[in-house]
Write a protein that holds these residues in place. Structure first.
Motif, PDB file in Angstrom:
ATOM      1  N   SER A   1       0.847  -1.196   0.000  1.00 54.14           N
ATOM      2  CA  SER A   1       0.000   0.000   0.000  1.00 54.14           C
ATOM      3  C   SER A   1       0.878   1.239   0.000  1.00 54.14           C
ATOM      4  O   SER A   1       2.034   1.208   0.428  1.00 54.14           O
ATOM      5  CB  SER A   1      -0.918   0.018   1.234  1.00 54.14           C
ATOM      6  N   GLY A   2       0.287   2.337  -0.497  1.00 51.92           N
ATOM      7  CA  GLY A   2       0.989   3.607  -0.501  1.00 51.92           C
ATOM      8  C   GLY A   2       1.552   3.959  -1.872  1.00 51.92           C
ATOM      9  O   GLY A   2       1.710   3.109  -2.751  1.00 51.92           O
ATOM     10  N   THR A   3       1.847   5.240  -2.045  1.00 50.04           N
ATOM     11  CA  THR A   3       2.457   5.774  -3.262  1.00 50.04           C
ATOM     12  C   THR A   3       3.580   6.714  -2.844  1.00 50.04           C
ATOM     13  O   THR A   3       3.418   7.513  -1.919  1.00 50.04           O
ATOM     14  CB  THR A   3       1.431   6.541  -4.116  1.00 50.04           C
ATOM     15  N   ALA A   4       4.729   6.618  -3.520  1.00 48.73           N
ATOM     16  CA  ALA A   4       5.867   7.460  -3.149  1.00 48.73           C
ATOM     17  C   ALA A   4       6.839   7.574  -4.313  1.00 48.73           C
ATOM     18  O   ALA A   4       6.817   6.768  -5.261  1.00 48.73           O
ATOM     19  CB  ALA A   4       6.584   6.887  -1.926  1.00 48.73           C
ATOM     20  N   SER A   5       7.683   8.579  -4.244  1.00 50.89           N
ATOM     21  CA  SER A   5       8.778   8.743  -5.205  1.00 50.89           C
ATOM     22  C   SER A   5      10.048   8.214  -4.558  1.00 50.89           C
ATOM     23  O   SER A   5      10.365   8.563  -3.418  1.00 50.89           O
ATOM     24  CB  SER A   5       8.951  10.213  -5.585  1.00 50.89           C
ATOM     25  N   LEU A   6      10.780   7.383  -5.298  1.00 50.95           N
ATOM     26  CA  LEU A   6      12.005   6.773  -4.770  1.00 50.95           C
ATOM     27  C   LEU A   6      13.227   7.314  -5.493  1.00 50.95           C
ATOM     28  O   LEU A   6      13.242   7.422  -6.727  1.00 50.95           O
ATOM     29  CB  LEU A   6      11.965   5.250  -4.905  1.00 50.95           C
ATOM     30  N   ASP A   7      14.262   7.645  -4.717  1.00 52.39           N
ATOM     31  CA  ASP A   7      15.555   8.047  -5.272  1.00 52.39           C
ATOM     32  C   ASP A   7      16.379   6.787  -5.473  1.00 52.39           C
ATOM     33  O   ASP A   7      16.812   6.151  -4.513  1.00 52.39           O
ATOM     34  CB  ASP A   7      16.254   9.004  -4.301  1.00 52.39           C
ATOM     35  N   MET A   8      16.612   6.415  -6.740  1.00 49.30           N
ATOM     36  CA  MET A   8      17.330   5.191  -7.066  1.00 49.30           C
ATOM     37  C   MET A   8      18.766   5.475  -7.507  1.00 49.30           C
ATOM     38  O   MET A   8      19.459   4.569  -7.988  1.00 49.30           O
ATOM     39  CB  MET A   8      16.606   4.455  -8.204  1.00 49.30           C
ATOM     40  N   ALA A   9      19.244   6.711  -7.338  1.00 54.25           N
ATOM     41  CA  ALA A   9      20.540   7.112  -7.898  1.00 54.25           C
ATOM     42  C   ALA A   9      21.695   6.247  -7.404  1.00 54.25           C
ATOM     43  O   ALA A   9      22.599   5.896  -8.160  1.00 54.25           O
ATOM     44  CB  ALA A   9      20.807   8.583  -7.580  1.00 54.25           C
ATOM     45  N   SER A  10      21.678   5.898  -6.116  1.00 51.12           N
ATOM     46  CA  SER A  10      22.799   5.130  -5.565  1.00 51.12           C
ATOM     47  C   SER A  10      22.841   3.702  -6.081  1.00 51.12           C
ATOM     48  O   SER A  10      23.859   3.024  -5.965  1.00 51.12           O
ATOM     49  CB  SER A  10      22.720   5.120  -4.034  1.00 51.12           C
ATOM     50  N   LEU A  11      21.729   3.230  -6.652  1.00 45.79           N
ATOM     51  CA  LEU A  11      21.664   1.852  -7.146  1.00 45.79           C
ATOM     52  C   LEU A  11      21.752   1.772  -8.668  1.00 45.79           C
ATOM     53  O   LEU A  11      22.489   0.953  -9.212  1.00 45.79           O
ATOM     54  CB  LEU A  11      20.366   1.182  -6.689  1.00 45.79           C
ATOM     55  N   THR A  12      20.992   2.609  -9.348  1.00 40.22           N
ATOM     56  CA  THR A  12      20.908   2.505 -10.798  1.00 40.22           C
ATOM     57  C   THR A  12      21.460   3.725 -11.519  1.00 40.22           C
ATOM     58  O   THR A  12      21.625   3.684 -12.741  1.00 40.22           O
ATOM     59  CB  THR A  12      19.445   2.327 -11.232  1.00 40.22           C
ATOM     60  N   GLY A  13      21.749   4.806 -10.783  1.00 41.65           N
ATOM     61  CA  GLY A  13      22.250   6.006 -11.422  1.00 41.65           C
ATOM     62  C   GLY A  13      21.168   6.875 -12.034  1.00 41.65           C
ATOM     63  O   GLY A  13      21.460   7.897 -12.647  1.00 41.65           O
ATOM     64  N   GLU A  14      19.888   6.483 -11.889  1.00 42.31           N
ATOM     65  CA  GLU A  14      18.799   7.279 -12.452  1.00 42.31           C
ATOM     66  C   GLU A  14      18.715   8.620 -11.734  1.00 42.31           C
ATOM     67  O   GLU A  14      18.645   8.690 -10.516  1.00 42.31           O
ATOM     68  CB  GLU A  14      17.464   6.539 -12.299  1.00 42.31           C
ATOM     69  N   SER A  15      18.719   9.705 -12.513  1.00 36.57           N
ATOM     70  CA  SER A  15      18.672  11.037 -11.900  1.00 36.57           C
ATOM     71  C   SER A  15      17.256  11.425 -11.500  1.00 36.57           C
ATOM     72  O   SER A  15      17.057  12.206 -10.567  1.00 36.57           O
ATOM     73  CB  SER A  15      19.239  12.077 -12.867  1.00 36.57           C
ATOM     74  N   GLU A  16      16.259  10.896 -12.213  1.00 38.47           N
ATOM     75  CA  GLU A  16      14.867  11.234 -11.932  1.00 38.47           C
ATOM     76  C   GLU A  16      14.282  10.261 -10.906  1.00 38.47           C
ATOM     77  O   GLU A  16      14.505   9.045 -11.001  1.00 38.47           O
ATOM     78  CB  GLU A  16      14.044  11.176 -13.214  1.00 38.47           C
ATOM     79  N   PRO A  17      13.537  10.776  -9.928  1.00 40.38           N
ATOM     80  CA  PRO A  17      12.878   9.874  -8.961  1.00 40.38           C
ATOM     81  C   PRO A  17      11.895   8.940  -9.670  1.00 40.38           C
ATOM     82  O   PRO A  17      11.317   9.282 -10.699  1.00 40.38           O
ATOM     83  CB  PRO A  17      12.138  10.848  -8.026  1.00 40.38           C
TER      84      PRO A  17
END
Length: 787
Positions: free
Chosen positions: A342-358
Motif C-alpha cells: 500500500s501507498g504511493t511514493a517517489s524513490l531516489d534510485m541514484a545510488s543503485l541505478t544512477g537514475e537522476s529522476e525519482p
C-alpha cells in the motif's frame, strides 16, 4: 624473574614452578602445556622478548556466538559453508597472528582462517554442521586471546585515530622545518658569513632543538615501523628513513660538539617532514576507501518499523524476517527487497541505478534495497531479509573488493621488500669506496652514504598498485559497477573474449510489438479487457503497445494453456487457438512471435512481437569491438530468434539452442584460447558464469548468477560493461606506469647519489616527490565527468 609464557615479571607470592619452568599464574602454565601438546612451541621463538597479557580464565560465556540473531547479523553463507569476521583482541606481533591461525586451522571442520596483522581482523570459513562458532571462540580464548564480531565502525575509528596521529606529528614536523629552513636558507645564502663562532654555535643549537622533536616525535612512526619490520625479518622503507635521519642527526651532534664541521640538522627535519607528508597522503588515500564504504553503511537506518496487529513496532533491520510487513516513511532508506502492499511514493534510485529522476511507485510494484523514500509512506512485504538484501550485498561486494589485492600487487610488494635490503648494502659499499678507496674525509663519505639511503624509495614501488586499485574500484562503484575483488580489474584488463547472453543482456527480455495489422472494426478496449487478466509475457507485450488506453470490462475470461485467452465471442492468442476455433489466418512467417485477436470468429488484429535490443546494446558492442575484444553470443533461443539480433549487432560468432551445460562447455573452450569474460543474467547462465575467468552479471538477473559473478552491473546497462572494460584497462595501465616510474626514478637517482651529486636534503625531497608522483598518476584514473 619472568614468566616463561607471557614474559611478565613474576611476583614472589605468585611464583608457580613446573620442573625447570616458571609461571606467573595457572593460566600461563595451562597455555604453555597446551601449545607444547599441539607442537606449537615455535610460537616462543617467534615471540622473542615480546610480552603478552596474562590468559584470562574462561569466565565469559561464548553461547551468544551461536544465537540466531548473531548469525543473521555477522555470519554469511559461502559455498555451503559459513564465514564470519572477527576482531582478535590481544594480538601484539606477527607471532600472535601465527599462533592464532595455527590453532584455529587445526580445529576440525575449519576450512580456512586468515588474520590481517594490520587490522587484527580474522576471516574464518567453517562447516556449521560439524563445529559451532562458540567452539572456535573458546579455542582462541584458551591460548590467552579473545574475539569479538567485526564491526565496520571499528575500522572507521582505527582510520580516524591513525589520521589524527599523523596529522599531529606532521604539524610538529612542519613547524620545526619552517623555522630550521629560515636559518638554513640564510646560512646557504652567506648571510651568516663573518659571524662569530660562538653565535654560529647558538644557531646550530637552535637547529638541534628543533630537529630533536622532529626526529623522535614526528619520526617515531618510522622507528616503530622499522623495528617491527626487523623483528619479523623484513627491511622496510621505514628502516631506511630511520637509519638515514638518525645517522645524519648523530653526525651533526658530533660535528657540533667535537669536529667543528658544519652540522646537517636542517637535513634531519627535511627528511622526516617530506617523507611524513608522503605517508600522510597515503593514509588519506586509505581513509577515502573507508569513507566510501562507511558513508554507504551510515545511511542504513538503525531501526525500522514492523507492522503488527494494532500498529507498528520499532526493531533492528536484522530482526525483520521474510514475509514481515515493514513501513517506510519519507526520508528513510529502504534496506529490504520486497513488494509494495500500500501507498504511493517517489524513490531516489541514484545510488543503485544512477537514475537522476525519482521513480514513482505504487501498490503492486517491487522495490530493491537501497532506494530512498523521498515522499509518502509505503508498506511492503519483505522478500529478502537484511543480510541477503541488495543493499547489504552492495556493501559486502565493496568490502570484499577493497580487501583483495591483484597479483601484480604481490610482485610489487616482493620487489620493495628485497629493494630495501639491497639499498642498505649499496650504501655501505658506497661509504667504503669513498672513505677507503677514494680517500675523502669521514664526513663527506658518511653524507654520500646517507644520501643513498634517503633517496631510495621502495615506498613508491609499494604504493604503485594499492592506490591505483582502490581508486579504480571506487570509480567503478560511483558508476554503479561493483567489482568483487581488486584483482578482477587486472584480469578484466587482459580479456580476449567477451561472451554475451542474449535474453536480458543484449535484449530487454520481454516481447515487444514490432508490427501490427489492425483491421476494420477493431476495438482496443475489448482486446485490453480480454488480456488484462493474463500474466503471459506476450499478453503483457501487446497490452504495453496500447498503454494509456482504456480497457472494457470483460467477464468469464478463461486462460487456455499453451494457446491464449477466450471469453464469450472473443479470442486472443496464437495460431493454434485461431485454427482450432475456425478463424481464417495466413501461415505464420517471419521474425518473432505472432498474436491474433478475433471477435465472432473474425480476425480483427494481428501483432508481430520480438525481443528487442536494449537502447545501448549497439553502442556498447561497438565500444567493446574497438577495444579489440572478440565477441560471441551464447543463447538458448532458436536460430530464428537469435540471428536477427546478431545481424543488428554485427556479431558473426553465434551459438544457439544451448542448454546450460553446453554453454559452460563452450566457455571452457574459449578459456583455452585466452582470458574470457561471460556476461549473463539468468539462472541458466550461472554455470557458464562460474566457468569464465571473469563473470559479469546484470543486477536484475537471478540471485545465483549474481552470486557467482566477479562484477555486478547495477544499472542493467551494457554501456556500463564497456565502461568496466575501459576502466580495468586504464587502471592496469596506470599500475604498470607507477611501477615503471618508481623503477626509473631509482635507476636514475641512486647512481647520482652514489657519485656524490646529491645531498641528504635534496634526497629527501626527491624521495617524497617520487611517492607523490605515483599517487598523482593514480588519480588520473578518475573520470572528469559522468556520461
Amino acid at each position: 624473574m619472568k614468566c616463561d609464557h607471557c614474559g611478565l615479571e613474576i611476583a614472589q607470592n605468585a611464583l608457580i614452578t613446573d620442573g625447570d619452568r616458571r609461571f606467573c599464574c595457572k593460566g600461563c602454565q595451562g597455555v604453555f602445556h597446551l601449545l607444547r601438546d599441539l607442537n606449537l612451541d615455535r610460537f616462543y621463538d617467534l615471540k622473542g622478548a615480546q610480552t603478552l597479557a596474562q590468559p584470562q580464565a574462561l569466565q565469559k560465556s561464548s553461547e551468544q556466538f551461536d544465537t540466531e540473531s548473531f548469525a543473521k547479523r555477522f555470519i554469511t553463507e559461502k559455498n555451503g559453508f559459513c564465514e564470519v569476521g572477527l576482531v582478535i583482541e590481544g594480538i601484539h606481533c606477527a607471532a600472535c597472528v601465527w599462533l592464532n591461525e595455527k590453532v584455529i586451522n587445526r580445529l576440525e571442520s575449519v576450512i580456512e582462517a586468515n588474520i590481517n596483522f594490520t587490522t587484527n581482523k580474522a576471516r574464518i570459513l567453517f562447516d556449521p554442521s560439524k563445529i559451532r562458532l562458540s567452539e572456535i571462540i573458546d579455542a582462541i580464548r584458551s591460548i590467552g586471546y579473545d574475539a569479538a564480531p567485526y564491526d565496520p565502525k571499528l575500522a572507521e575509528d582505527k582510520a580516524n585515530k591513525e589520521r589524527k596521529e599523523y596529522y599531529f606529528r606532521l604539524i610538529v614536523a612542519v613547524f620545526a622545518s619552517m623555522n630550521v629552513m629560515w636559518l638554513a636558507v640564510a646560512r646557504y645564502l652567506g648571510l651568516f658569513s663573518g659571524m662569530d663562532d660562538a653565535l654560529a654555535r647558538v644557531i646550530y643549537i637552535a637547529e638541534f632543538a628543533l630537529a630533536t622533536p622532529t626526529l623522535f616525535f614526528s619520526g617515531w612512526i618510522f622507528f616503530r615501523g622499522g623495528y617491527y619490520g626487523l623483528k619479523n625479518g623484513f627491511v622496510t622503507m621505514d628502516l631506511l628513513v630511520a637509519t638515514g635521519s638518525s645517522l645524519t642527526y648523530l653526525y651533526s651532534i658530533y660535528a657540533l660538539l667535537f669536529s667543528g664541521a658544519e652540522p646537517y640538522f636542517d637535513s634531519v627535519t627535511m627528511i622526516i617532514t617530506f617523507v611524513l607528508i608522503g605517508k600522510f597522503l597515503e593514509v588519506r588515500a586509505k581513509k577515502s576507501a573507508v569513507d566510501a564504504l562507511d558513508s554507504l553503511i551510515a545511511t542504513a537506518p538503525q531501526e525500522v518499523y514492523r507492522v503488527i496487529e494494532g500498529g507498528v513496532e520499532r526493531v533492528t533491520p536484522e530482526a525483520i524476517a521474510i514475509g514481515d510487513v515493514v513501513e517506510a516513511k519519507a526520508g528513510e532508506r529502504i534496506v529490504f527487497d520486497g513488494a509494495i502492499l500500500s501507498g504511493t511514493a517517489s524513490l531516489d534510485m541514484a545510488s543503485l541505478t544512477g537514475e537522476s529522476e525519482p521513480k514513482l511507485v505504487k501498490a503492486g510494484d517491487r522495490v530493491i534495497g537501497g532506494a530512498i523514500n523521498i515522499d509518502g509512506v509505503l508498506r511492503l512485504c519483505v522478500e529478502k531479509d537484511y543480510a541477503h538484501s541488495t543493499f547489504r550485498g552492495v556493501i559486502a561486494l565493496l568490502e570484499e573488493s577493497l580487501e583483495n589485492r591483484p597479483a601484480i600487487a604481490n610482485l610489487a610488494n616482493s620487489l620493495s621488500r628485497y629493494f630495501s635490503s639491497t639499498i642498505l648494502a649499496i650504501a655501505a659499499i658506497t661509504f667504503c669506496v669513498w672513505f677507503f678507496a677514494i680517500g675523502v674525509n669521514f664526513d663527506r663519505a658518511l653524507m654520500i652514504a646517507i644520501s643513498v639511503i634517503v633517496i631510495a624509495c621502495p615506498c613508491a614501488l609499494a604504493l604503485a598498485t594499492p592506490i591505483a586499485s582502490v581508486i579504480g574500484t571506487l570509480e567503478g562503484a560511483k558508476r554503479n559497477i561493483l567489482f568483487r575483488a581488486a584483482k578482477t580489474l587486472e584480469t578484466l584488463a587482459k580479456a580476449k573474449f567477451a561472451l554475451l547472453d542474449k535474453t536480458g543482456t543484449l535484449t530487454i527480455g520481454l516481447p515487444k510489438v514490432v508490427a501490427a495489422n489492425l483491421r476494420e472494426g477493431f476495438n482496443p478496449a475489448k482486446l485490453l479487457g480480454l488480456i488484462g487478466a493474463s500474466s503471459h509475457p506476450v499478453s503483457k507485450g501487446v497490452a504495453d503497445y496500447f498503454s494509456g488506453a482504456a480497457a472494457e470490462s470483460i467477464e468469464n475470461v478463461k486462460t487456455i494453456a499453451g494457446r491464449g485467452v477466450a471469453a464469450e465471442n472473443l479470442l486472443g492468442g496464437n495460431e493454434a487457438l485461431m485454427r482450432e476455433n475456425g478463424v481464417a489466418i495466413k501461415e505464420n512467417a517471419g521474425e518473432g512471435s505472432r498474436f491474433y485477436f478475433a471477435e465472432n470468429r473474425v480476425l480483427k488484429a494481428e501483432f508481430w512481437l520480438a525481443d528487442t535490443l536494449k537502447e545501448d546494446s549497439q553502442a556498447a558492442v561497438l565500444a567493446l569491438k574497438r577495444m579489440g575484444l572478440n565477441l560471441a553470443i551464447l543463447t538458448g533461443d532458436s536460430i530464428a530468434a537469435a540471428q536477427p539480433i546478431a545481424d543488428k549487432l554485427k556479431i558473426s560468432d553465434l551459438h544457439c539452442s544451448l542448454l546450460p551445460q553446453e554453454k559452460a562447455a563452450l566457455v571452457e573452450e574459449y578459456r583455452k584460447q585466452g582470458v574470457t569474460v561471460m556476461v549473463g543474467d539468468g539462472l541458466n547462465d550461472s554455470i557458464a558464469l562460474a566457468k569464465a575467468n571473469i563473470a559479469i552479471a546484470m543486477h536484475g538477473g537471478a540471485d545465483v548468477s549474481i552470486g557467482v559473478s566477479d562484477v555486478v552491473l547495477l544499472k542493467d546497462s551494457l554501456k556500463d560493461l564497456a565502461f568496466a572494460a575501459k576502466l580495468s584497462r586504464k587502471t592496469y595501465r596506470v599500475i604498470k606506469q607507477n611501477i615503471a616510474l618508481s623503477i626509473i626514478y631509482n635507476a636514475c637517482f641512486i647512481p647520482l647519489a652514489c657519485l656524490g651529486y646529491i645531498i641528504p636534503l635534496i634526497a629527501a625531497l626527491s624521495m617524497s616527490f617520487s611517492s607523490l608522483l605515483v599517487v598523482g598518476n593514480s588519480f588520473r584514473i578518475r573520470e572528469k565527468k559522468r556520461d
